[in-house]
Design an enzyme around this catalytic site. Structure first.
Site, short mmCIF file in Angstrom:
data_model
loop_
_atom_site.label_atom_id
_atom_site.label_comp_id
_atom_site.label_asym_id
_atom_site.label_seq_id
_atom_site.Cartn_x
_atom_site.Cartn_y
_atom_site.Cartn_z
N ASP A 12 1.00 -1.38 0.33
CA ASP A 12 0.09 0.15 0.05
C ASP A 12 0.94 1.23 0.12
O ASP A 12 2.43 1.46 0.61
CB ASP A 12 -0.27 0.05 1.01
CG ASP A 12 -1.49 1.20 1.30
OD1 ASP A 12 -2.34 1.89 0.49
OD2 ASP A 12 -1.09 1.65 2.25
N ASP A 62 -0.11 5.42 1.67
CA ASP A 62 -0.21 6.01 1.84
C ASP A 62 -0.49 5.67 3.36
O ASP A 62 -1.49 4.71 3.29
CB ASP A 62 -1.70 6.77 1.59
CG ASP A 62 -2.03 7.62 0.26
OD1 ASP A 62 -0.52 8.15 1.03
OD2 ASP A 62 -2.17 7.76 -0.09
N ASP A 66 -1.46 -0.51 6.37
CA ASP A 66 -2.12 0.06 7.02
C ASP A 66 -3.40 0.10 7.52
O ASP A 66 -3.80 0.12 8.59
CB ASP A 66 -1.58 1.50 7.11
CG ASP A 66 -1.73 1.72 6.91
OD1 ASP A 66 -2.17 2.23 5.03
OD2 ASP A 66 -2.41 3.45 6.82
#
Length: 218
Positions: free
Chosen positions: A11, A13, A167
């Protein structure tokens, strides 16, 4: 070549880039601009990883299509005004160079738009490390498995030889839906307990911890 995984899928961001605070604040400012109830920081953080339209519809389920479009436009204005300030987490550039030299293939699966991802890859100089990338405006939004399915098929790597690193619970659920192992990082958008509930192979409080695990176990 790594023994356990051939392909690392990141991922962006909150995993590689320290952008969670700016995204959350931009969402809040966009809602204020449109005159709708401003979501809390926790609510705004939850939708990180979704495509923009999906995120705003989730936060404003009663909004009209026109209002959602206004929120999206306002968000882009606020985010793009400061996105050049976003930094990679400490050690990311060095780690990606190491993984490349160790023989891994790498990819990105992100809730960003194609235009947004291409912009940050150019700004950070990280684009050359990734064989391919997938974005929310060209695939189903997370946690649908399409991004991972397309990446693994294109690169010819079995899902079990790939690992999704993210995250948010959306990242980890996407991995489960695709039959791909996952690693979670707890320094981004979603609480550690929520990530742990999806039983990733590992869960890390810093990028340095993630990097250490990949070098030893990946």
């Amino acid at each position: 070549m790594a023994d356990r995984f051939d392909l690392l899928i990141f991922d962006w961001d909150g995993t590689l880039a320290d952008s969670t605070a700016l995204i959350t604040r931009s969402i809040q400012l966009a809602f204020a601009d449109v005159g709708l109830a401003v979501p809390s920081r926790q609510q705004a953080s939850y939708v990180i990883g979704y495509g923009l339209n999906e995120a705003m519809r989730f936060l404003a389920p009663d909004a009209t299509a026109a209002q959602v479009a206004q929120i999206v436009d306002a968000y882009k204005t606020h985010y793009l005004a400061r996105d050049g300030e976003i930094a990679l987490f400490d050690g990311v550039a060095e780690a990606l160079a190491h993984y490349r030299s160790a023989g891994y293939q790498m990819a990105v699966a992100t809730g960003k738009s194609r235009r947004g991802l291409d912009r940050v890859l150019e700004q950070t100089g990280m684009g050359a490390f990734f064989e391919t990338t997938r974005c929310a405006d060209e695939c189903h939004s997370k946690p649908h498995p399409q991004m991972l399915e397309e990446i693994t098929e294109l690169l010819g790597v079995a899902p079990q030889r790939s690992v999704m690193i993210g995250d948010t619970t959306h990242d980890l659920q996407m991995a489960l839906n695709a039959g791909t192992p996952a690693l979670g990082v707890a320094y981004g958008a979603h609480p550690k307990a929520d990530l742990a509930a999806l039983q990733p192979l590992g869960l890390f409080d810093t990028f340095a911890e993630l990097d250490g695990w990949l070098r030893e176990h990946g």
